[in-house]
Motif scaffolding. Structure first.
Motif, PDB file in Angstrom:
ATOM      1  N   MET A 241       0.727  -1.223  -0.033  1.00  0.00           N
ATOM      2  CA  MET A 241      -0.005  -0.177  -0.003  1.00  0.00           C
ATOM      3  C   MET A 241       0.803   1.225  -0.094  1.00  0.00           C
ATOM      4  SD  MET A 241      -2.851   1.298   2.772  1.00  0.00           S
ATOM      5  CE  MET A 241      -4.013   0.739   1.899  1.00  0.00           C
ATOM      6  N   GLU A 242       0.475   2.412  -0.780  1.00  0.00           N
ATOM      7  CA  GLU A 242       1.336   3.561  -0.837  1.00  0.00           C
ATOM      8  C   GLU A 242       0.914   4.421   0.523  1.00  0.00           C
ATOM      9  OE1 GLU A 242       1.390   5.962  -4.384  1.00  0.00           O
ATOM     10  OE2 GLU A 242       0.393   4.447  -5.378  1.00  0.00           O
ATOM     11  N   TYR A 243       2.033   4.853   1.051  1.00  0.00           N
ATOM     12  CA  TYR A 243       1.978   5.599   2.051  1.00  0.00           C
ATOM     13  C   TYR A 243       0.845   7.055   1.958  1.00  0.00           C
ATOM     14  CZ  TYR A 243       3.206   8.879   6.136  1.00  0.00           C
ATOM     15  OH  TYR A 243       3.177   9.564   6.944  1.00  0.00           O
ATOM     16  N   LYS A 244       0.638   7.519   0.825  1.00  0.00           N
ATOM     17  CA  LYS A 244      -0.283   8.658   0.549  1.00  0.00           C
ATOM     18  C   LYS A 244      -1.528   7.997   0.724  1.00  0.00           C
ATOM     19  CE  LYS A 244      -0.500   8.632  -4.214  1.00  0.00           C
ATOM     20  NZ  LYS A 244      -0.218   9.345  -5.658  1.00  0.00           N
ATOM     21  N   LEU A 245      -2.091   6.924   0.608  1.00  0.00           N
ATOM     22  CA  LEU A 245      -3.391   6.320   0.857  1.00  0.00           C
ATOM     23  C   LEU A 245      -3.781   6.138   2.313  1.00  0.00           C
ATOM     24  CD1 LEU A 245      -3.144   3.742  -2.070  1.00  0.00           C
ATOM     25  CD2 LEU A 245      -3.965   6.001  -2.266  1.00  0.00           C
ATOM     26  N   THR A 246      -2.638   6.035   2.927  1.00  0.00           N
ATOM     27  CA  THR A 246      -2.826   6.190   4.431  1.00  0.00           C
ATOM     28  C   THR A 246      -3.372   7.334   5.119  1.00  0.00           C
ATOM     29  OG1 THR A 246      -0.560   6.189   5.183  1.00  0.00           O
ATOM     30  CG2 THR A 246      -1.378   3.963   4.673  1.00  0.00           C
ATOM     31  N   LEU A 247      -3.027   8.473   4.494  1.00  0.00           N
ATOM     32  CA  LEU A 247      -3.477   9.668   5.106  1.00  0.00           C
ATOM     33  C   LEU A 247      -4.872   9.904   4.919  1.00  0.00           C
ATOM     34  CD1 LEU A 247      -0.182  11.575   3.651  1.00  0.00           C
ATOM     35  CD2 LEU A 247      -0.632  10.579   6.056  1.00  0.00           C
ATOM     36  N   ASN A 248      -5.301  10.710   6.083  1.00  0.00           N
ATOM     37  CA  ASN A 248      -6.710  11.077   6.013  1.00  0.00           C
ATOM     38  C   ASN A 248      -6.529  12.697   5.692  1.00  0.00           C
ATOM     39  OD1 ASN A 248      -9.378  11.304   6.310  1.00  0.00           O
ATOM     40  ND2 ASN A 248      -9.378  11.332   8.568  1.00  0.00           N
ATOM     41  N   LEU A 249      -6.707  13.172   4.590  1.00  0.00           N
ATOM     42  CA  LEU A 249      -6.536  14.389   3.972  1.00  0.00           C
ATOM     43  C   LEU A 249      -8.016  15.081   3.558  1.00  0.00           C
ATOM     44  CD1 LEU A 249      -2.960  14.477   2.461  1.00  0.00           C
ATOM     45  CD2 LEU A 249      -3.806  15.232   4.723  1.00  0.00           C
ATOM     46  N   PRO A 250      -8.360  16.113   3.983  1.00  0.00           N
ATOM     47  CA  PRO A 250      -9.550  16.509   3.138  1.00  0.00           C
ATOM     48  C   PRO A 250      -9.512  16.518   1.426  1.00  0.00           C
ATOM     49  CG  PRO A 250      -8.501  18.399   4.026  1.00  0.00           C
ATOM     50  CD  PRO A 250      -7.773  17.248   4.597  1.00  0.00           C
ATOM     51  N   GLN A 251     -10.655  16.381   1.043  1.00  0.00           N
ATOM     52  CA  GLN A 251     -10.545  16.714  -0.564  1.00  0.00           C
ATOM     53  C   GLN A 251     -10.725  17.996  -1.051  1.00  0.00           C
ATOM     54  OE1 GLN A 251      -9.943  13.937  -2.633  1.00  0.00           O
ATOM     55  NE2 GLN A 251      -9.715  12.923  -0.767  1.00  0.00           N
ATOM     56  N   THR A 252      -9.921  18.437  -1.680  1.00  0.00           N
ATOM     57  CA  THR A 252     -10.000  20.216  -2.270  1.00  0.00           C
ATOM     58  C   THR A 252      -9.745  20.292  -3.499  1.00  0.00           C
ATOM     59  OG1 THR A 252      -9.277  22.258  -1.577  1.00  0.00           O
ATOM     60  CG2 THR A 252      -7.781  20.313  -1.704  1.00  0.00           C
ATOM     61  N   ASP A 253     -10.223  21.277  -4.270  1.00  0.00           N
ATOM     62  CA  ASP A 253     -10.015  21.400  -5.478  1.00  0.00           C
ATOM     63  C   ASP A 253      -8.728  22.416  -5.757  1.00  0.00           C
ATOM     64  OD1 ASP A 253     -12.434  20.244  -6.419  1.00  0.00           O
ATOM     65  OD2 ASP A 253     -13.311  22.142  -6.229  1.00  0.00           O
ATOM     66  N   PHE A 254      -8.006  22.701  -4.628  1.00  0.00           N
ATOM     67  CA  PHE A 254      -6.632  23.343  -4.660  1.00  0.00           C
ATOM     68  C   PHE A 254      -5.797  22.453  -5.320  1.00  0.00           C
ATOM     69  CE2 PHE A 254      -8.582  25.928  -1.172  1.00  0.00           C
ATOM     70  CZ  PHE A 254      -8.649  26.921  -1.718  1.00  0.00           C
ATOM     71  N   PRO A 255      -4.820  22.910  -6.163  1.00  0.00           N
ATOM     72  CA  PRO A 255      -3.727  22.127  -6.886  1.00  0.00           C
ATOM     73  C   PRO A 255      -2.787  21.827  -5.850  1.00  0.00           C
ATOM     74  CG  PRO A 255      -3.540  24.591  -7.485  1.00  0.00           C
ATOM     75  CD  PRO A 255      -4.986  24.385  -6.765  1.00  0.00           C
ATOM     76  N   MET A 256      -2.152  20.854  -5.886  1.00  0.00           N
ATOM     77  CA  MET A 256      -0.972  20.274  -5.047  1.00  0.00           C
ATOM     78  C   MET A 256       0.157  21.459  -5.071  1.00  0.00           C
ATOM     79  SD  MET A 256      -2.064  17.983  -3.277  1.00  0.00           S
ATOM     80  CE  MET A 256      -0.895  17.281  -2.607  1.00  0.00           C
ATOM     81  N   LYS A 257       0.511  21.724  -6.209  1.00  0.00           N
ATOM     82  CA  LYS A 257       1.513  22.691  -6.419  1.00  0.00           C
ATOM     83  C   LYS A 257       1.185  24.253  -6.374  1.00  0.00           C
ATOM     84  CE  LYS A 257       5.238  20.160  -8.277  1.00  0.00           C
ATOM     85  NZ  LYS A 257       6.143  20.009  -9.603  1.00  0.00           N
ATOM     86  N   ALA A 258       1.688  25.050  -5.826  1.00  0.00           N
ATOM     87  CA  ALA A 258       1.211  26.474  -5.603  1.00  0.00           C
ATOM     88  C   ALA A 258       1.880  27.093  -6.921  1.00  0.00           C
ATOM     89  CB  ALA A 258       1.913  27.303  -4.320  1.00  0.00           C
ATOM     90  N   ASN A 259       2.973  26.680  -7.796  1.00  0.00           N
ATOM     91  CA  ASN A 259       3.464  27.350  -8.803  1.00  0.00           C
ATOM     92  C   ASN A 259       3.822  28.895  -8.634  1.00  0.00           C
ATOM     93  OD1 ASN A 259       3.353  25.077 -10.370  1.00  0.00           O
ATOM     94  ND2 ASN A 259       1.123  25.220 -10.927  1.00  0.00           N
ATOM     95  N   LEU A 260       4.613  29.039  -7.327  1.00  0.00           N
ATOM     96  CA  LEU A 260       4.822  30.405  -6.936  1.00  0.00           C
ATOM     97  C   LEU A 260       5.740  31.086  -8.143  1.00  0.00           C
ATOM     98  CD1 LEU A 260       4.145  32.677  -4.663  1.00  0.00           C
ATOM     99  CD2 LEU A 260       6.476  31.500  -3.773  1.00  0.00           C
ATOM    100  N   ALA A 261       6.476  30.500  -8.762  1.00  0.00           N
ATOM    101  CA  ALA A 261       7.247  31.100  -9.478  1.00  0.00           C
ATOM    102  C   ALA A 261       6.484  31.746 -10.955  1.00  0.00           C
ATOM    103  CB  ALA A 261       8.405  30.306 -10.114  1.00  0.00           C
TER     104      ALA A 261
END
Length: 85
Positions: free
Chosen positions: A1-21
């Motif tokens: 099992m992948e580690y990221k699948l064990t996290l209980n994170l809220p679902q959001t439409d925000f992108p994972m990267k901020a792309n600040l540059a």
């Protein structure tokens, strides 16, 4: 099992990267077009000045977390004083 699948994170439409540059130049351009800094300064006209003297950036040797903390605190103080008028 992948580690990221064990996290209980809220679902959001925000992108994972901020792309600040890529996004920061857009924000700066928008603020310049809206004359944000000038409007803040105009709103302060006639108010008593608040001056926070800031010393040399690395007075005690190399940069460290205390240096960053000091700069962040000073930034918070200046911005809060501006908002208080």
């Amino acid at each position: 099992m992948e580690y990221k699948l064990t996290l209980n994170l809220p679902q959001t439409d925000f992108p994972m990267k901020a792309n600040l540059a890529q996004r920061e130049p857009e924000w700066l351009r928008k603020w310049e077009q809206n004359r944000l800094y000038e409007s803040i300064r105009e709103a302060s006209t006639g108010r008593p000045q608040f001056i926070l003297h800031d010393g040399p950036p690395y007075a005690n040797g190399h940069i460290h977390m205390g240096t960053a903390f000091n700069k962040i605190l000073k930034d918070i103080i200046i911005k809060s004083q501006q908002m208080y008028g």
